[in-house]
Design a protein around this motif. Structure first.
Motif, short mmCIF file in Angstrom:
data_model
loop_
_atom_site.label_atom_id
_atom_site.label_comp_id
_atom_site.label_asym_id
_atom_site.label_seq_id
_atom_site.Cartn_x
_atom_site.Cartn_y
_atom_site.Cartn_z
N ARG A 1 0.85 -1.19 0.00
CA ARG A 1 0.00 0.00 0.00
C ARG A 1 0.89 1.25 0.00
O ARG A 1 1.54 1.57 0.99
N LYS A 2 0.90 1.93 -1.13
CA LYS A 2 1.74 3.12 -1.28
C LYS A 2 1.31 3.87 -2.53
O LYS A 2 0.38 3.47 -3.24
N PHE A 3 2.00 4.98 -2.81
CA PHE A 3 1.81 5.68 -4.08
C PHE A 3 2.83 5.13 -5.07
O PHE A 3 4.03 5.22 -4.83
N TYR A 4 2.36 4.54 -6.15
CA TYR A 4 3.25 3.96 -7.15
C TYR A 4 3.61 5.03 -8.18
O TYR A 4 2.75 5.60 -8.85
N ASN A 5 4.91 5.29 -8.32
CA ASN A 5 5.38 6.31 -9.25
C ASN A 5 6.04 5.69 -10.48
O ASN A 5 6.49 4.54 -10.44
N ASP A 6 6.11 6.45 -11.54
CA ASP A 6 6.68 5.99 -12.80
C ASP A 6 8.21 6.16 -12.75
O ASP A 6 8.74 7.22 -13.10
N ALA A 7 8.90 5.13 -12.29
CA ALA A 7 10.35 5.21 -12.10
C ALA A 7 11.09 5.43 -13.41
O ALA A 7 12.16 6.05 -13.44
N LYS A 8 10.54 4.94 -14.51
CA LYS A 8 11.22 5.11 -15.79
C LYS A 8 11.22 6.58 -16.22
O LYS A 8 12.23 7.08 -16.73
N LYS A 9 10.12 7.28 -16.00
CA LYS A 9 10.08 8.71 -16.30
C LYS A 9 11.08 9.47 -15.45
O LYS A 9 11.79 10.36 -15.93
N CYS A 10 11.13 9.12 -14.17
CA CYS A 10 12.05 9.77 -13.24
C CYS A 10 13.50 9.55 -13.67
O CYS A 10 14.29 10.51 -13.75
N PHE A 11 13.85 8.32 -13.97
CA PHE A 11 15.22 7.98 -14.35
C PHE A 11 15.62 8.66 -15.65
O PHE A 11 16.76 9.13 -15.81
N LYS A 12 14.68 8.73 -16.59
CA LYS A 12 14.97 9.39 -17.88
C LYS A 12 15.27 10.88 -17.67
O LYS A 12 16.18 11.43 -18.30
N TYR A 13 14.52 11.51 -16.77
CA TYR A 13 14.78 12.92 -16.51
C TYR A 13 16.16 13.12 -15.89
O TYR A 13 16.87 14.07 -16.22
N TRP A 14 16.54 12.22 -14.99
CA TRP A 14 17.88 12.29 -14.40
C TRP A 14 18.95 12.23 -15.50
O TRP A 14 19.91 12.99 -15.49
N GLY A 15 18.75 11.29 -16.44
CA GLY A 15 19.72 11.14 -17.52
C GLY A 15 19.75 12.35 -18.43
O GLY A 15 20.82 12.83 -18.81
#
Length: 221
Positions: free
Chosen positions: A138-152
């Motif tokens: 039970r949590k807020f599921y975030n789009d890790a791929k979007k986050c990682f792409k922005y970092w890159g």
């Protein structure tokens, strides 16, 4: 050499974990120290009662916010007592805040009103795309791929969701008051706190100097 806040924390975190692991080994037990590897730090922090999981996927610790680094020691030493998860009202606050999600440049952070047991972001059911791990928490599921792409694409990483978080504020009396009353205040009060946070200029993403001041450490040059 100028030390950043993050580098100072790492300088403290890693030796302490290693020294504790060495202590256990000298007692005859197996022990391995770990920082960001070998496990989910946020999950361990929640299980240990240190804080609660936040909307942005970090661990929020009362009085410290989500500017924390966790180290661990894996060992076969049997403890007599174990800490348990605790409720600090943080998840309820995150339900009504959404500051991190509003400020996220990649729109990777969930805007859901309530946490869920499964991811709800676009393409979360596509195994070739989703990076959220196993559902059922039970949590807020975030789009890790979007986050990682922005970092890159950004080239220098990103801590906007941490900087925008109302829990990361100076140790002023009104912030201590909010921290102390958060467990029994309502959603309306949480939303009022969020609006006050914006009104007083905390987490202003347009102030470049504030970013430097936020991470600056006075422990060394």
């Amino acid at each position: 050499m100028k030390l950043t806040y993050e580098s100072v924390i790492k300088l403290r975190e890693h030796p302490v974990a290693g020294q504790l692991a060495d202590f256990f080994r000298r007692l005859g037990y197996q022990a391995v120290a770990a920082g960001n590897d070998l496990g989910n730090s946020v999950a361990y922090g929640i299980a240990a009662g240190l804080g609660e999981g936040a909307r942005n996927g970090t661990l929020i610790v009362p009085q410290l916010g989500n500017r924390v680094r966790l180290a661990r020691v894996y060992t076969d030493f049997e403890f007599v007592e174990y800490d348990k998860p605790r409720s600090f009202g943080i998840m309820e606050f995150c339900e009504n805040c959404k500051r991190c999600a509003d400020q996220c440049p990649s729109k990777a952070i969930s805007q859901d009103d309530k946490p869920s047991l499964i991811p709800t972001y676009e393409r979360s059911d596509d195994p070739d795309y989703a990076w959220h791990g196993q559902p059922g928490v039970r949590k807020f599921y975030n789009d890790a791929k979007k986050c990682f792409k922005y970092w890159g694409d950004n080239g220098i990483g990103c801590v906007i969701c941490i900087k925008a978080c109302p829990w990361n504020k100076p140790d002023f009396w009104h912030h201590r008051l909010i921290d102390a009353t958060n467990t029994f205040t309502s959603g309306f009060v949480h939303r009022l706190m969020t609006e006050a946070d914006i009104l007083f200029g905390y987490g202003n993403m347009d102030n470049d100097k504030a970013v430097t001041a936020f991470w600056h450490s006075k422990t060394g040059e």
